[in-house]
Design a protein around this motif. Structure first.
Motif, PDB file in Angstrom:
ATOM      1  N   LEU A  85      -7.211 -14.534 -29.406  1.00 15.44           N
ATOM      2  CA  LEU A  85      -7.800 -13.945 -28.206  1.00 15.44           C
ATOM      3  C   LEU A  85      -6.905 -12.841 -27.651  1.00 15.44           C
ATOM      4  O   LEU A  85      -7.396 -11.795 -27.219  1.00 15.44           O
ATOM      5  CB  LEU A  85      -8.015 -15.025 -27.148  1.00 15.44           C
ATOM      6  CG  LEU A  85      -8.646 -14.565 -25.829  1.00 15.44           C
ATOM      7  CD1 LEU A  85     -10.085 -14.085 -26.058  1.00 15.44           C
ATOM      8  CD2 LEU A  85      -8.632 -15.693 -24.788  1.00 15.44           C
ATOM      9  N   ALA A  86      -5.604 -13.073 -27.660  1.00 17.49           N
ATOM     10  CA  ALA A  86      -4.657 -12.105 -27.100  1.00 17.49           C
ATOM     11  C   ALA A  86      -4.647 -10.786 -27.869  1.00 17.49           C
ATOM     12  O   ALA A  86      -4.237  -9.763 -27.332  1.00 17.49           O
ATOM     13  CB  ALA A  86      -3.257 -12.699 -27.067  1.00 17.49           C
ATOM     14  N   LYS A  87      -5.129 -10.801 -29.105  1.00 16.16           N
ATOM     15  CA  LYS A  87      -5.128  -9.585 -29.930  1.00 16.16           C
ATOM     16  C   LYS A  87      -6.395  -8.751 -29.736  1.00 16.16           C
ATOM     17  O   LYS A  87      -6.472  -7.633 -30.234  1.00 16.16           O
ATOM     18  CB  LYS A  87      -4.980  -9.968 -31.404  1.00 16.16           C
ATOM     19  CG  LYS A  87      -3.620 -10.563 -31.742  1.00 16.16           C
ATOM     20  CD  LYS A  87      -3.568 -11.036 -33.192  1.00 16.16           C
ATOM     21  CE  LYS A  87      -2.221 -11.692 -33.504  1.00 16.16           C
ATOM     22  NZ  LYS A  87      -2.193 -12.246 -34.892  1.00 16.16           N
ATOM     23  N   LEU A  88      -7.366  -9.290 -29.017  1.00 17.03           N
ATOM     24  CA  LEU A  88      -8.629  -8.582 -28.825  1.00 17.03           C
ATOM     25  C   LEU A  88      -8.605  -7.741 -27.555  1.00 17.03           C
ATOM     26  O   LEU A  88      -7.872  -8.033 -26.608  1.00 17.03           O
ATOM     27  CB  LEU A  88      -9.791  -9.577 -28.742  1.00 17.03           C
ATOM     28  CG  LEU A  88     -10.051 -10.439 -29.974  1.00 17.03           C
ATOM     29  CD1 LEU A  88     -11.152 -11.455 -29.685  1.00 17.03           C
ATOM     30  CD2 LEU A  88     -10.418  -9.575 -31.178  1.00 17.03           C
ATOM     31  N   THR A  89      -9.432  -6.703 -27.532  1.00 15.86           N
ATOM     32  CA  THR A  89      -9.625  -5.881 -26.335  1.00 15.86           C
ATOM     33  C   THR A  89     -11.092  -5.490 -26.246  1.00 15.86           C
ATOM     34  O   THR A  89     -11.858  -5.638 -27.203  1.00 15.86           O
ATOM     35  CB  THR A  89      -8.763  -4.597 -26.371  1.00 15.86           C
ATOM     36  OG1 THR A  89      -9.094  -3.840 -27.546  1.00 15.86           O
ATOM     37  CG2 THR A  89      -7.279  -4.919 -26.364  1.00 15.86           C
ATOM     38  N   GLY A  90     -11.465  -4.984 -25.077  1.00 18.64           N
ATOM     39  CA  GLY A  90     -12.810  -4.445 -24.901  1.00 18.64           C
ATOM     40  C   GLY A  90     -13.891  -5.510 -24.996  1.00 18.64           C
ATOM     41  O   GLY A  90     -13.695  -6.670 -24.645  1.00 18.64           O
ATOM     42  N   LYS A  91     -15.078  -5.115 -25.502  1.00 20.02           N
ATOM     43  CA  LYS A  91     -16.211  -6.024 -25.563  1.00 20.02           C
ATOM     44  C   LYS A  91     -15.951  -7.208 -26.485  1.00 20.02           C
ATOM     45  O   LYS A  91     -16.457  -8.312 -26.244  1.00 20.02           O
ATOM     46  CB  LYS A  91     -17.472  -5.272 -25.979  1.00 20.02           C
ATOM     47  CG  LYS A  91     -18.012  -4.355 -24.885  1.00 20.02           C
ATOM     48  CD  LYS A  91     -19.290  -3.686 -25.311  1.00 20.02           C
ATOM     49  CE  LYS A  91     -19.936  -2.934 -24.142  1.00 20.02           C
ATOM     50  NZ  LYS A  91     -19.062  -1.897 -23.582  1.00 20.02           N
ATOM     51  N   ALA A  92     -15.164  -7.006 -27.542  1.00 19.78           N
ATOM     52  CA  ALA A  92     -14.833  -8.124 -28.429  1.00 19.78           C
ATOM     53  C   ALA A  92     -14.056  -9.187 -27.665  1.00 19.78           C
ATOM     54  O   ALA A  92     -14.283 -10.393 -27.841  1.00 19.78           O
ATOM     55  CB  ALA A  92     -14.023  -7.631 -29.631  1.00 19.78           C
ATOM     56  N   PHE A  93     -13.142  -8.763 -26.794  1.00 25.05           N
ATOM     57  CA  PHE A  93     -12.422  -9.730 -25.955  1.00 25.05           C
ATOM     58  C   PHE A  93     -13.387 -10.428 -25.009  1.00 25.05           C
ATOM     59  O   PHE A  93     -13.333 -11.657 -24.855  1.00 25.05           O
ATOM     60  CB  PHE A  93     -11.322  -9.033 -25.148  1.00 25.05           C
ATOM     61  CG  PHE A  93     -10.637  -9.967 -24.174  1.00 25.05           C
ATOM     62  CD1 PHE A  93      -9.518 -10.698 -24.553  1.00 25.05           C
ATOM     63  CD2 PHE A  93     -11.121 -10.128 -22.880  1.00 25.05           C
ATOM     64  CE1 PHE A  93      -8.907 -11.583 -23.667  1.00 25.05           C
ATOM     65  CE2 PHE A  93     -10.520 -11.000 -21.982  1.00 25.05           C
ATOM     66  CZ  PHE A  93      -9.408 -11.728 -22.385  1.00 25.05           C
ATOM     67  N   ASP A  94     -14.259  -9.654 -24.363  1.00 26.79           N
ATOM     68  CA  ASP A  94     -15.183 -10.230 -23.387  1.00 26.79           C
ATOM     69  C   ASP A  94     -15.989 -11.376 -24.007  1.00 26.79           C
ATOM     70  O   ASP A  94     -16.094 -12.464 -23.432  1.00 26.79           O
ATOM     71  CB  ASP A  94     -16.151  -9.165 -22.870  1.00 26.79           C
ATOM     72  CG  ASP A  94     -15.470  -8.061 -22.087  1.00 26.79           C
ATOM     73  OD1 ASP A  94     -14.316  -8.263 -21.653  1.00 26.79           O
ATOM     74  OD2 ASP A  94     -16.090  -6.999 -21.915  1.00 26.79           O
ATOM     75  N   VAL A  95     -16.549 -11.126 -25.178  1.00 22.87           N
ATOM     76  CA  VAL A  95     -17.405 -12.124 -25.818  1.00 22.87           C
ATOM     77  C   VAL A  95     -16.594 -13.345 -26.237  1.00 22.87           C
ATOM     78  O   VAL A  95     -17.007 -14.488 -26.009  1.00 22.87           O
ATOM     79  CB  VAL A  95     -18.131 -11.512 -27.033  1.00 22.87           C
ATOM     80  CG1 VAL A  95     -18.896 -12.588 -27.805  1.00 22.87           C
ATOM     81  CG2 VAL A  95     -19.094 -10.415 -26.580  1.00 22.87           C
ATOM     82  N   GLN A  96     -15.430 -13.133 -26.830  1.00 21.89           N
ATOM     83  CA  GLN A  96     -14.636 -14.282 -27.272  1.00 21.89           C
ATOM     84  C   GLN A  96     -14.070 -15.061 -26.084  1.00 21.89           C
ATOM     85  O   GLN A  96     -14.007 -16.287 -26.109  1.00 21.89           O
ATOM     86  CB  GLN A  96     -13.494 -13.813 -28.187  1.00 21.89           C
ATOM     87  CG  GLN A  96     -12.733 -14.941 -28.864  1.00 21.89           C
ATOM     88  CD  GLN A  96     -13.559 -15.698 -29.896  1.00 21.89           C
ATOM     89  OE1 GLN A  96     -14.762 -15.496 -30.018  1.00 21.89           O
ATOM     90  NE2 GLN A  96     -12.910 -16.592 -30.613  1.00 21.89           N
ATOM     91  N   PHE A  97     -13.674 -14.358 -25.039  1.00 27.84           N
ATOM     92  CA  PHE A  97     -13.194 -15.022 -23.823  1.00 27.84           C
ATOM     93  C   PHE A  97     -14.277 -15.926 -23.255  1.00 27.84           C
ATOM     94  O   PHE A  97     -14.028 -17.095 -22.925  1.00 27.84           O
ATOM     95  CB  PHE A  97     -12.788 -13.967 -22.789  1.00 27.84           C
ATOM     96  CG  PHE A  97     -12.491 -14.527 -21.417  1.00 27.84           C
ATOM     97  CD1 PHE A  97     -11.247 -15.042 -21.116  1.00 27.84           C
ATOM     98  CD2 PHE A  97     -13.468 -14.525 -20.417  1.00 27.84           C
ATOM     99  CE1 PHE A  97     -10.971 -15.558 -19.850  1.00 27.84           C
ATOM    100  CE2 PHE A  97     -13.202 -15.031 -19.164  1.00 27.84           C
ATOM    101  CZ  PHE A  97     -11.950 -15.553 -18.875  1.00 27.84           C
ATOM    102  N   LEU A  98     -15.484 -15.402 -23.120  1.00 33.31           N
ATOM    103  CA  LEU A  98     -16.577 -16.184 -22.561  1.00 33.31           C
ATOM    104  C   LEU A  98     -16.919 -17.374 -23.455  1.00 33.31           C
ATOM    105  O   LEU A  98     -17.152 -18.484 -22.978  1.00 33.31           O
ATOM    106  CB  LEU A  98     -17.813 -15.305 -22.360  1.00 33.31           C
ATOM    107  CG  LEU A  98     -17.693 -14.213 -21.295  1.00 33.31           C
ATOM    108  CD1 LEU A  98     -18.880 -13.248 -21.381  1.00 33.31           C
ATOM    109  CD2 LEU A  98     -17.605 -14.817 -19.899  1.00 33.31           C
TER     110      LEU A  98
END
Length: 225
Positions: free
Chosen positions: A152-165
């Motif tokens: 998760l810490a390696k993601l940014t932007g919309k990819a982070f948003d979806v994985q965070f949720l």
């Protein structure tokens, strides 16, 4: 189990990315309005750190287990929420992460106070920027492994948003399960009250997050009652 859970989340991520990106894009500018209007996470005020945690009233082993389990569970939620500040692209996700932090940080301090007043051990934390000490409790419902948190810490932007949720829905579902156990088996009045707050607030956030992911209903909602 962690690998199976990770594979399931990856499948969910692939399926949800397109729909979630559209939903998040549409909602991205309303974070400030939501913050101004208040949130559905009303439990922070009920357990404000300004109120000294009380040892009054009987408690049992379930109350101790609830506090000792929910503290690291909340710590991991805070770790995830704090990643959103400079990684999320959606204002809505950032607003949600801020509300999670605002509610759960005081609850950690309150539960810590209970354990100290009861003469019980408080779960240790390394206190680092990426504190994976909570990942050692991966047997608890909804807990992420260290590899999940690192990814998760390696993601940014919309990819982070979806994985965070996606991850936070599972994390919240685990917290609700733990809180329901406390409601049914606990004895300490304040602990049972906090458990009720957690069930109410986190079920509401599960519904909110599933809507952002483009899902029509949450698993938790269908099981309520």
């Amino acid at each position: 189990m962690s690998n199976l859970r990770t594979l399931a989340r990856r499948a969910t991520l692939v399926a949800a990315t397109g729909a979630a990106a559209l939903v998040l894009a549409a909602c991205g500018g309303d974070g400030a309005d939501r913050a101004a209007g208040g949130s559905g996470h009303g439990d922070a005020g009920s357990h404000s750190p300004a109120a000294t945690p009380s040892s009054a009233g009987a408690h049992n082993a379930q109350d101790v287990a609830f506090a000792q389990g929910m503290i690291p569970h909340h710590r991991q939620a805070l770790e995830m929420a704090r990643l959103a500040g400079d990684r999320a692209s959606s204002d809505t996700v950032k607003d949600l992460a801020g509300r999670i932090e605002k509610a759960q940080d005081p609850e950690i301090r309150t539960m810590t106070g209970w354990l100290k007043s009861w003469g019980e051990d408080v779960p240790a934390s390394s206190g680092g920027a990426m504190d994976h000490s909570a990942s050692g409790h991966s047997g608890m419902p909804g807990m992420m492994g260290a590899e999940d948190m690192d990814a998760l810490a390696k993601l940014t932007g919309k990819a982070f948003d979806v994985q965070f949720l996606t991850m936070m829905v599972e994390h919240h579902e685990g917290a609700v399960e733990m809180a329901r156990t406390e409601q049914g088996k606990g004895r300490h009045g304040q602990a049972k009250s906090m458990a009720e707050d957690i069930v109410t607030a986190q079920n509401a956030e599960i519904t909110e997050m599933n809507k952002l992911l483009g899902k029509s209903a949450s698993k938790s909602d269908s099981s309520q009652g």
